[in-house]
Design a protein around this motif. Structure first.
Motif, PDB file in Angstrom:
ATOM      1  N   GLN A 120       0.801  -1.221   0.000  1.00  0.00           N
ATOM      2  CA  GLN A 120       0.000   0.000   0.000  1.00  0.00           C
ATOM      3  C   GLN A 120       0.837   1.276   0.000  1.00  0.00           C
ATOM      4  OE1 GLN A 120      -3.119  -0.347  -0.556  1.00  0.00           O
ATOM      5  NE2 GLN A 120      -3.017  -2.570  -0.334  1.00  0.00           N
ATOM      6  N   THR A 121       2.158   1.149  -0.019  1.00  0.00           N
ATOM      7  CA  THR A 121       2.989   2.344   0.157  1.00  0.00           C
ATOM      8  C   THR A 121       3.961   2.595  -0.989  1.00  0.00           C
ATOM      9  OG1 THR A 121       4.661   1.098   1.418  1.00  0.00           O
ATOM     10  CG2 THR A 121       2.876   2.122   2.674  1.00  0.00           C
ATOM     11  N   TYR A 122       3.846   1.867  -2.096  1.00  0.00           N
ATOM     12  CA  TYR A 122       4.879   2.039  -3.119  1.00  0.00           C
ATOM     13  C   TYR A 122       4.789   3.384  -3.837  1.00  0.00           C
ATOM     14  CZ  TYR A 122       1.530   0.097  -6.618  1.00  0.00           C
ATOM     15  OH  TYR A 122       0.449  -0.154  -7.425  1.00  0.00           O
ATOM     16  N   HIS A 123       3.674   4.099  -3.669  1.00  0.00           N
ATOM     17  CA  HIS A 123       3.608   5.450  -4.218  1.00  0.00           C
ATOM     18  C   HIS A 123       4.573   6.390  -3.488  1.00  0.00           C
ATOM     19  CE1 HIS A 123       0.864   5.346  -0.812  1.00  0.00           C
ATOM     20  NE2 HIS A 123       0.815   6.664  -0.790  1.00  0.00           N
ATOM     21  N   ARG A 124       5.074   5.951  -2.327  1.00  0.00           N
ATOM     22  CA  ARG A 124       6.013   6.756  -1.552  1.00  0.00           C
ATOM     23  C   ARG A 124       7.475   6.426  -1.862  1.00  0.00           C
ATOM     24  NH1 ARG A 124       3.304   5.917   4.451  1.00  0.00           N
ATOM     25  NH2 ARG A 124       1.369   7.092   4.121  1.00  0.00           N
ATOM     26  N   LEU A 125       7.706   5.614  -2.863  1.00  0.00           N
ATOM     27  CA  LEU A 125       9.073   5.179  -3.165  1.00  0.00           C
ATOM     28  C   LEU A 125      10.068   6.333  -3.343  1.00  0.00           C
ATOM     29  CD1 LEU A 125       9.069   2.042  -5.503  1.00  0.00           C
ATOM     30  CD2 LEU A 125      10.543   2.443  -3.545  1.00  0.00           C
ATOM     31  N   PRO A 126       9.742   7.379  -4.098  1.00  0.00           N
ATOM     32  CA  PRO A 126      10.717   8.463  -4.231  1.00  0.00           C
ATOM     33  C   PRO A 126      11.123   9.061  -2.891  1.00  0.00           C
ATOM     34  CG  PRO A 126       9.016   8.654  -5.901  1.00  0.00           C
ATOM     35  CD  PRO A 126       8.558   7.592  -4.950  1.00  0.00           C
ATOM     36  N   GLU A 127      10.132   9.231  -2.012  1.00  0.00           N
ATOM     37  CA  GLU A 127      10.434   9.759  -0.678  1.00  0.00           C
ATOM     38  C   GLU A 127      11.327   8.795   0.099  1.00  0.00           C
ATOM     39  OE1 GLU A 127       8.081  10.449   3.541  1.00  0.00           O
ATOM     40  OE2 GLU A 127       6.940  10.377   1.671  1.00  0.00           O
ATOM     41  N   MET A 128      11.052   7.488  -0.021  1.00  0.00           N
ATOM     42  CA  MET A 128      11.854   6.503   0.697  1.00  0.00           C
ATOM     43  C   MET A 128      13.299   6.494   0.201  1.00  0.00           C
ATOM     44  SD  MET A 128       9.356   3.196   1.093  1.00  0.00           S
ATOM     45  CE  MET A 128       7.707   3.482   0.495  1.00  0.00           C
ATOM     46  N   VAL A 129      13.475   6.594  -1.127  1.00  0.00           N
ATOM     47  CA  VAL A 129      14.817   6.626  -1.686  1.00  0.00           C
ATOM     48  C   VAL A 129      15.576   7.833  -1.144  1.00  0.00           C
ATOM     49  CG1 VAL A 129      16.147   6.897  -3.817  1.00  0.00           C
ATOM     50  CG2 VAL A 129      14.188   5.346  -3.766  1.00  0.00           C
ATOM     51  N   ALA A 130      14.898   8.984  -1.090  1.00  0.00           N
ATOM     52  CA  ALA A 130      15.537  10.192  -0.578  1.00  0.00           C
ATOM     53  C   ALA A 130      15.877  10.057   0.905  1.00  0.00           C
ATOM     54  CB  ALA A 130      14.633  11.397  -0.810  1.00  0.00           C
ATOM     55  N   ARG A 131      14.966   9.474   1.683  1.00  0.00           N
ATOM     56  CA  ARG A 131      15.222   9.293   3.114  1.00  0.00           C
ATOM     57  C   ARG A 131      16.401   8.375   3.348  1.00  0.00           C
ATOM     58  NH1 ARG A 131       9.752   7.094   5.168  1.00  0.00           N
ATOM     59  NH2 ARG A 131      11.021   6.531   6.991  1.00  0.00           N
ATOM     60  N   ALA A 132      16.474   7.290   2.564  1.00  0.00           N
ATOM     61  CA  ALA A 132      17.593   6.355   2.721  1.00  0.00           C
ATOM     62  C   ALA A 132      18.914   7.038   2.399  1.00  0.00           C
ATOM     63  CB  ALA A 132      17.385   5.137   1.827  1.00  0.00           C
ATOM     64  N   ALA A 133      18.912   7.904   1.370  1.00  0.00           N
ATOM     65  CA  ALA A 133      20.141   8.605   0.991  1.00  0.00           C
ATOM     66  C   ALA A 133      20.558   9.589   2.070  1.00  0.00           C
ATOM     67  CB  ALA A 133      19.930   9.328  -0.334  1.00  0.00           C
ATOM     68  N   ARG A 134      19.564  10.287   2.672  1.00  0.00           N
ATOM     69  CA  ARG A 134      19.891  11.276   3.709  1.00  0.00           C
ATOM     70  C   ARG A 134      20.372  10.613   4.984  1.00  0.00           C
ATOM     71  NH1 ARG A 134      14.918  13.632   2.109  1.00  0.00           N
ATOM     72  NH2 ARG A 134      13.959  12.780   3.996  1.00  0.00           N
ATOM     73  N   ALA A 135      19.662   9.552   5.386  1.00  0.00           N
ATOM     74  CA  ALA A 135      19.957   8.922   6.673  1.00  0.00           C
ATOM     75  C   ALA A 135      21.105   7.931   6.590  1.00  0.00           C
ATOM     76  CB  ALA A 135      18.696   8.225   7.202  1.00  0.00           C
ATOM     77  N   GLY A 136      21.384   7.448   5.391  1.00  0.00           N
ATOM     78  CA  GLY A 136      22.442   6.458   5.248  1.00  0.00           C
ATOM     79  C   GLY A 136      22.106   5.128   5.881  1.00  0.00           C
ATOM     80  N   GLY A 137      20.823   4.833   6.050  1.00  0.00           N
ATOM     81  CA  GLY A 137      20.404   3.574   6.650  1.00  0.00           C
ATOM     82  C   GLY A 137      19.134   3.072   6.014  1.00  0.00           C
ATOM     83  N   ALA A 138      18.602   1.981   6.571  1.00  0.00           N
ATOM     84  CA  ALA A 138      17.421   1.358   6.000  1.00  0.00           C
ATOM     85  C   ALA A 138      16.164   2.167   6.310  1.00  0.00           C
ATOM     86  CB  ALA A 138      17.277  -0.062   6.528  1.00  0.00           C
TER      87      ALA A 138
END
Length: 464
Positions: A120-138
């Motif tokens: 139900q959350t794959y529409h948020r993928l761009p945000e998740m990719v950005a969060r992973a890049a910023r946080a450097g974690g999962a």
């Protein structure tokens, strides 16, 4: 709210490789994840070794689903490590139903995974990719968000199908039935339906790209109740009528259905809507009322028989496929025989049959009287022999008939074409390649092992 307009074309700078397991809805979801990532510069690549991002879109229906995921993740880890030696980074994401059910466990057992997201959350993928890049974690997102994900998705790209002649279109997700053996209510959530306008807009784009046949998808597709734009809810029958009015859309199918939601409007649609194909997947799971009650199916075997009778009354050429589970906890020999008798009574053109296997968190997993594996093996073999006999007989009955065949491409032999009958059977016959994309009349002349052979008897104009 309708789907977001397509973003301007972005040249692919990053390779994306999606591995899809499971049902047709997962196939659809994988294509939409690619749509979501396209504005970020991701384009498809054939090999995971060439991918800057790898998505494993998982299914929780089959036995030992989680272990298969971890095995595949081990392979992907080696690919990532090899790419790192060359100075290339790789994002590994786990999506789908196993991600929903095992989110924290995935990160604990495979800490190299970057993203874990539910269906139900794959529409948020761009945000998740950005969060992973910023946080450097999962990053993990397995919520059931209040907003409809379809409201936030970009317009779908042209369907990734052979010749763009057939396509899947998700119209409904989730299930409220809570069958005792099933994880869908826990991994996909409650029943939700897309608005009619959203479905029609996507269908029109598909047809404009060359699609002539659309299969409507849903975990419980005939419970569809999308907003009709006039303050009410549409039925599946009403939606199918709207779809049939789209010029160029010749065939409509739908799956998967629940017997409890086959209402009179849908039965009538099979008589009145010429675009609805005479082939219906209607899972019953068991022919024993005791086991149907234990499964929480909400119907009896005779109620299923009556539903089939009413459908065949309005559409005598209707053929059925179904799902069966053998060895559900508490299933006796008498219960198994009741299922075999239902199969004999109904007659199926095709069916899927499986041994029961416990799914963690489902009611049946903790029930007593689990059936021994050797008994399940024997029962499944007997059932599959009967189902195969019925499928062979159905295909044999096609010989001597004339069928409308949607030509999907070239056959294996020189000069041969291949297509699908209204009953989804592969059909091979000789004809010119210019007919690919057309619906033609074919005389069925032989039953092959897993297909039919025929002779072209009337050509139609090729599709534009």
């Amino acid at each position: 709210m309708t789907a977001q307009p397509s973003s301007p074309a972005v040249p692919a700078r990053h390779g994306l490789h999606v591995i899809t397991w499971g049902c047709q809805m997962n196939v659809y979801d994988s294509a939409r994840m690619a749509d979501v990532l396209r504005p970020l510069g991701y384009g498809p690549v054939e090999r995971p070794e060439d991918a800057d991002m790898i998505i494993l879109n998982t299914c929780h229906i089959r036995e030992r689903a989680a272990e298969k995921v971890f095995s595949e993740l081990g392979r992907l880890r080696k690919i990532r490590e090899a790419r790192e030696i060359d100075g290339r980074s790789t994002i590994i994401a786990v999506a789908g139903c196993v991600a929903q059910a095992e989110g924290e466990v995935i990160l604990a057992r495979a800490p190299y995974v970057d993203l874990v997201l539910g269906p139900q959350t794959y529409h948020r993928l761009p945000e998740m990719v950005a969060r992973a890049a910023r946080a450097g974690g999962a990053v993990i997102d397995t919520d059931f968000p209040v907003e409809q994900k379809f409201d936030f998705l970009p317009e779908a790209a042209a369907p990734q199908t052979a010749g763009n002649l057939t396509a899947f279109l998700t119209i409904q997700e989730g299930c409220d039935k809570f069958c005792s053996f099933c994880v869908v209510p826990y991994t996909r959530g409650a029943e939700t339906s897309r608005p009619v306008a959203s479905v029609l807009a996507e269908a029109r784009r598909m047809v404009a790209s060359g699609v002539r046949e659309i299969t409507l998808l849903g975990q419980n597709v005939n419970a569809y109740h999308g907003d009709d734009g006039n303050g009410g809810s549409a039925t599946l029958a009403g939606l199918a009528a709207d779809l049939a009015a789209i010029p160029g859309l010749d065939r409509i199918r739908y799956m998967t259905s629940h017997p409890r939601d086959v209402d009179q409007s849908l039965i009538d649609a099979h008589q009145d809507n010429a675009a609805l194909m005479p082939f219906l997947h209607l899972p019953v799971q068991s022919g024993s009322d005791k086991i149907l009650k234990a499964m929480n199916r909400g119907h009896t075997s005779d109620e299923y028989r009556e539903t089939v009778r009413r459908l065949r009354e309005v559409r005598p050429d209707l053929a059925l496929s179904s799902d069966f589970i053998v060895g559900h906890p508490g299933e006796s020999e008498e219960d198994f025989e009741a299922t075999m008798q239902l199969i004999r009574d109904i007659g199926f053109a095709m069916a899927y049959s499986f041994k029961y296997s416990p799914r963690p968190g489902t009611p049946a997993a903790g029930q007593p009287l689990q059936v021994a594996e050797d008994i399940k093996d024997r029962r499944l073999a007997e059932m599959q022999a009967l189902l195969r006999e019925q499928q062979d007989a159905f295909n044999a009955d096609m010989v001597g008939t004339t069928q409308d065949i949607l030509i999907t491409g070239k056959g294996r032999k020189p000069g041969q074409l291949s297509g699908r009958s209204p009953y989804l059977q592969p059909v091979h016959f000789e004809g010119p390649e210019t007919l690919i994309g057309s619906i033609v009349k074919v005389a069925i002349t032989e039953r092959l092992t897993n297909s039919l052979g025929g002779t072209l008897i009337r050509e139609t104009a090729p599709a534009c």
